[in-house]
Design a protein around this motif. Sequence first.
Motif, PDB file in Angstrom:
ATOM      1  N   THR A   2      23.449  40.753  11.111  1.00 42.98           N
ATOM      2  CA  THR A   2      23.603  39.509  11.851  1.00 42.98           C
ATOM      3  C   THR A   2      24.678  38.673  11.176  1.00 42.98           C
ATOM      4  OG1 THR A   2      21.267  39.535  12.471  1.00 42.98           O
ATOM      5  CG2 THR A   2      22.431  37.436  12.672  1.00 42.98           C
ATOM      6  N   HIS A   3      25.738  38.348  11.919  1.00 44.11           N
ATOM      7  CA  HIS A   3      26.846  37.594  11.333  1.00 44.11           C
ATOM      8  C   HIS A   3      26.582  36.093  11.297  1.00 44.11           C
ATOM      9  CE1 HIS A   3      29.672  40.947  10.881  1.00 44.11           C
ATOM     10  NE2 HIS A   3      29.154  41.414  12.000  1.00 44.11           N
ATOM     11  N   THR A   4      25.755  35.601  12.230  1.00 43.08           N
ATOM     12  CA  THR A   4      25.405  34.186  12.224  1.00 43.08           C
ATOM     13  C   THR A   4      24.273  33.988  11.231  1.00 43.08           C
ATOM     14  OG1 THR A   4      26.023  33.969  14.543  1.00 43.08           O
ATOM     15  CG2 THR A   4      24.638  32.240  13.618  1.00 43.08           C
ATOM     16  N   VAL A   5      24.587  33.411  10.094  1.00 40.16           N
ATOM     17  CA  VAL A   5      23.626  33.324   8.999  1.00 40.16           C
ATOM     18  C   VAL A   5      23.294  31.875   8.686  1.00 40.16           C
ATOM     19  CG1 VAL A   5      23.124  34.008   6.641  1.00 40.16           C
ATOM     20  CG2 VAL A   5      24.648  35.400   8.035  1.00 40.16           C
ATOM     21  N   VAL A   6      22.017  31.610   8.509  1.00 46.80           N
ATOM     22  CA  VAL A   6      21.562  30.299   8.064  1.00 46.80           C
ATOM     23  C   VAL A   6      21.408  30.359   6.553  1.00 46.80           C
ATOM     24  CG1 VAL A   6      19.842  28.494   8.335  1.00 46.80           C
ATOM     25  CG2 VAL A   6      20.305  30.056  10.223  1.00 46.80           C
ATOM     26  N   ALA A   7      22.020  29.429   5.855  1.00 43.38           N
ATOM     27  CA  ALA A   7      21.959  29.410   4.395  1.00 43.38           C
ATOM     28  C   ALA A   7      21.831  27.960   3.934  1.00 43.38           C
ATOM     29  CB  ALA A   7      23.199  30.059   3.797  1.00 43.38           C
ATOM     30  N   VAL A   8      21.541  27.778   2.656  1.00 42.01           N
ATOM     31  CA  VAL A   8      21.433  26.432   2.083  1.00 42.01           C
ATOM     32  C   VAL A   8      22.241  26.368   0.797  1.00 42.01           C
ATOM     33  CG1 VAL A   8      19.163  25.954   3.072  1.00 42.01           C
ATOM     34  CG2 VAL A   8      19.320  27.057   0.830  1.00 42.01           C
ATOM     35  N   GLY A   9      22.579  25.144   0.407  1.00 46.46           N
ATOM     36  CA  GLY A   9      23.230  24.919  -0.869  1.00 46.46           C
ATOM     37  C   GLY A   9      22.198  24.777  -1.971  1.00 46.46           C
ATOM     38  N   ARG A  10      22.646  24.799  -3.190  1.00 54.25           N
ATOM     39  CA  ARG A  10      21.715  24.752  -4.316  1.00 54.25           C
ATOM     40  C   ARG A  10      20.967  23.429  -4.413  1.00 54.25           C
ATOM     41  NH1 ARG A  10      24.647  26.579  -9.024  1.00 54.25           N
ATOM     42  NH2 ARG A  10      22.795  25.895 -10.150  1.00 54.25           N
ATOM     43  N   ASP A  11      21.479  22.356  -3.777  1.00 51.73           N
ATOM     44  CA  ASP A  11      20.833  21.041  -3.846  1.00 51.73           C
ATOM     45  C   ASP A  11      19.880  20.781  -2.685  1.00 51.73           C
ATOM     46  OD1 ASP A  11      22.191  20.396  -6.205  1.00 51.73           O
ATOM     47  OD2 ASP A  11      23.931  19.675  -5.094  1.00 51.73           O
ATOM     48  N   ILE A  20      14.186  24.257   7.721  1.00 50.80           N
ATOM     49  CA  ILE A  20      15.185  25.205   8.224  1.00 50.80           C
ATOM     50  C   ILE A  20      14.549  26.555   8.519  1.00 50.80           C
ATOM     51  CG2 ILE A  20      17.265  26.508   7.602  1.00 50.80           C
ATOM     52  CD1 ILE A  20      18.138  24.014   5.988  1.00 50.80           C
ATOM     53  N   MET A  21      13.644  26.996   7.626  1.00 51.47           N
ATOM     54  CA  MET A  21      12.957  28.269   7.865  1.00 51.47           C
ATOM     55  C   MET A  21      12.159  28.226   9.159  1.00 51.47           C
ATOM     56  SD  MET A  21      11.530  29.614   4.196  1.00 51.47           S
ATOM     57  CE  MET A  21      12.614  30.300   2.946  1.00 51.47           C
ATOM     58  N   GLN A  22      11.456  27.117   9.386  1.00 49.31           N
ATOM     59  CA  GLN A  22      10.666  26.979  10.593  1.00 49.31           C
ATOM     60  C   GLN A  22      11.558  26.918  11.832  1.00 49.31           C
ATOM     61  OE1 GLN A  22       7.163  26.836  10.996  1.00 49.31           O
ATOM     62  NE2 GLN A  22       7.207  27.612   8.903  1.00 49.31           N
ATOM     63  N   GLN A  23      12.645  26.182  11.734  1.00 50.14           N
ATOM     64  CA  GLN A  23      13.538  26.008  12.873  1.00 50.14           C
ATOM     65  C   GLN A  23      14.187  27.318  13.296  1.00 50.14           C
ATOM     66  OE1 GLN A  23      16.599  23.078  12.204  1.00 50.14           O
ATOM     67  NE2 GLN A  23      17.749  23.656  14.036  1.00 50.14           N
ATOM     68  N   TRP A  24      14.625  28.104  12.308  1.00 49.84           N
ATOM     69  CA  TRP A  24      15.351  29.336  12.607  1.00 49.84           C
ATOM     70  C   TRP A  24      14.468  30.576  12.564  1.00 49.84           C
ATOM     71  CZ3 TRP A  24      20.261  29.442  14.381  1.00 49.84           C
ATOM     72  CH2 TRP A  24      20.995  28.255  14.295  1.00 49.84           C
ATOM     73  N   LYS A  25      13.188  30.384  12.260  1.00 50.18           N
ATOM     74  CA  LYS A  25      12.215  31.484  12.237  1.00 50.18           C
ATOM     75  C   LYS A  25      12.670  32.623  11.323  1.00 50.18           C
ATOM     76  CE  LYS A  25      10.710  30.433  16.953  1.00 50.18           C
ATOM     77  NZ  LYS A  25       9.756  29.456  16.454  1.00 50.18           N
ATOM     78  N   VAL A  26      13.000  32.262  10.085  1.00 50.88           N
ATOM     79  CA  VAL A  26      13.380  33.250   9.075  1.00 50.88           C
ATOM     80  C   VAL A  26      12.464  33.102   7.877  1.00 50.88           C
ATOM     81  CG1 VAL A  26      15.789  33.385   9.796  1.00 50.88           C
ATOM     82  CG2 VAL A  26      15.119  31.683   8.083  1.00 50.88           C
ATOM     83  N   SER A  43      12.755  32.332  -0.739  1.00 50.39           N
ATOM     84  CA  SER A  43      11.913  32.951   0.285  1.00 50.39           C
ATOM     85  C   SER A  43      10.620  32.167   0.464  1.00 50.39           C
ATOM     86  CB  SER A  43      11.573  34.391  -0.113  1.00 50.39           C
ATOM     87  OG  SER A  43      10.720  34.396  -1.247  1.00 50.39           O
ATOM     88  N   GLU A  44       9.878  32.549   1.493  1.00 50.69           N
ATOM     89  CA  GLU A  44       8.569  31.923   1.708  1.00 50.69           C
ATOM     90  C   GLU A  44       7.675  32.132   0.490  1.00 50.69           C
ATOM     91  OE1 GLU A  44       8.105  32.354   6.566  1.00 50.69           O
ATOM     92  OE2 GLU A  44       7.453  33.985   5.251  1.00 50.69           O
ATOM     93  N   ALA A  45       7.772  33.306  -0.124  1.00 54.71           N
ATOM     94  CA  ALA A  45       6.950  33.588  -1.306  1.00 54.71           C
ATOM     95  C   ALA A  45       7.273  32.614  -2.436  1.00 54.71           C
ATOM     96  CB  ALA A  45       7.170  35.025  -1.768  1.00 54.71           C
ATOM     97  N   ASP A  46       8.563  32.277  -2.596  1.00 50.39           N
ATOM     98  CA  ASP A  46       8.960  31.314  -3.630  1.00 50.39           C
ATOM     99  C   ASP A  46       8.357  29.938  -3.339  1.00 50.39           C
ATOM    100  OD1 ASP A  46      10.592  33.187  -4.983  1.00 50.39           O
ATOM    101  OD2 ASP A  46      12.224  32.807  -3.587  1.00 50.39           O
ATOM    102  N   LEU A  47       8.376  29.558  -2.062  1.00 53.26           N
ATOM    103  CA  LEU A  47       7.869  28.237  -1.682  1.00 53.26           C
ATOM    104  C   LEU A  47       6.350  28.156  -1.819  1.00 53.26           C
ATOM    105  CD1 LEU A  47      10.011  27.615   1.529  1.00 53.26           C
ATOM    106  CD2 LEU A  47      10.468  26.811  -0.776  1.00 53.26           C
ATOM    107  N   LEU A  48       5.668  29.241  -1.523  1.00 50.61           N
ATOM    108  CA  LEU A  48       4.205  29.232  -1.553  1.00 50.61           C
ATOM    109  C   LEU A  48       3.641  29.132  -2.966  1.00 50.61           C
ATOM    110  CD1 LEU A  48       3.371  31.823   1.240  1.00 50.61           C
ATOM    111  CD2 LEU A  48       2.847  29.383   1.239  1.00 50.61           C
ATOM    112  N   LEU A  49       4.478  29.334  -3.964  1.00 50.18           N
ATOM    113  CA  LEU A  49       4.012  29.165  -5.350  1.00 50.18           C
ATOM    114  C   LEU A  49       3.540  27.735  -5.592  1.00 50.18           C
ATOM    115  CD1 LEU A  49       6.764  31.212  -7.234  1.00 50.18           C
ATOM    116  CD2 LEU A  49       4.348  31.831  -6.987  1.00 50.18           C
ATOM    117  N   LYS A  50       4.169  26.790  -4.928  1.00 50.44           N
ATOM    118  CA  LYS A  50       3.768  25.389  -5.091  1.00 50.44           C
ATOM    119  C   LYS A  50       2.336  25.181  -4.601  1.00 50.44           C
ATOM    120  CE  LYS A  50       6.931  22.319  -4.605  1.00 50.44           C
ATOM    121  NZ  LYS A  50       6.956  21.739  -5.991  1.00 50.44           N
TER     122      LYS A  50
END
Length: 210
Positions: A2-11, A20-26, A43-50
């Motif tokens: 997929t060439h259309t990629v959703v990404a984020v900056g480090r901040d 963004i994950m919810q909006q783009w379903k990734v 990833s979701e796994a990284d976020l779920l650690l909280k």
Amino acid sequence: MTHTVVAVGRDASFKDIVRIMQQWKVSALPVLAGEGRVIGVVSEADLLLKEEFRDSDPDRLTHKSRLSDLARAGGLTAADLMSTPAVTVHADATLAQAARIMAQRRVKRLPVVGDEGLLEGVVSRSDLLKVFLRDDAEIADEVRTEILSPLFPAQPEVLGVEVTDGVVTLTGRIGDTSLVPIVARLVRSVEGVVDVGMALTGRMTVRDVG
């Protein structure tokens, strides 16, 4: 890919990442620096650690064995939360190589990068599975022109090719039976092939199931 990629900056903030994950379903987002160099993946796994460590009081053993997880559980930005270095695949990699990396590293999505490490796209498990939708006639034509003709230039029709639901069956007579495993391996490498079988006329049936 997929060439259309959703990404984020480090901040990017924790909540922005979730949004963004919810909006783009990734399930994961590449983290970029500079002009698009991939420095990590959150990833979701990284976020779920909280959530996992929200109301817990980890013992000394947990602190020692899951130090990086605990650090990410307290993260507020993509730079804090991301897994790094990022597991990526080069743009020139084959589907088989991408699938192998996904299986070995247990990831569902792989950022695709160019020679400079810049993001070019993302390949997912569903992208890899699409290859098995390839038309049987197209697979048969590739087997004939790309494998059999070069191997048997004097007798390009030495083997018959039948493909049904991605299963390739080769029939015919080969003088040099040492070529059987070579032919089977080459056919198995064709994109979209599910299985390979070889039935040699006047000889025992040879089957290669990979």
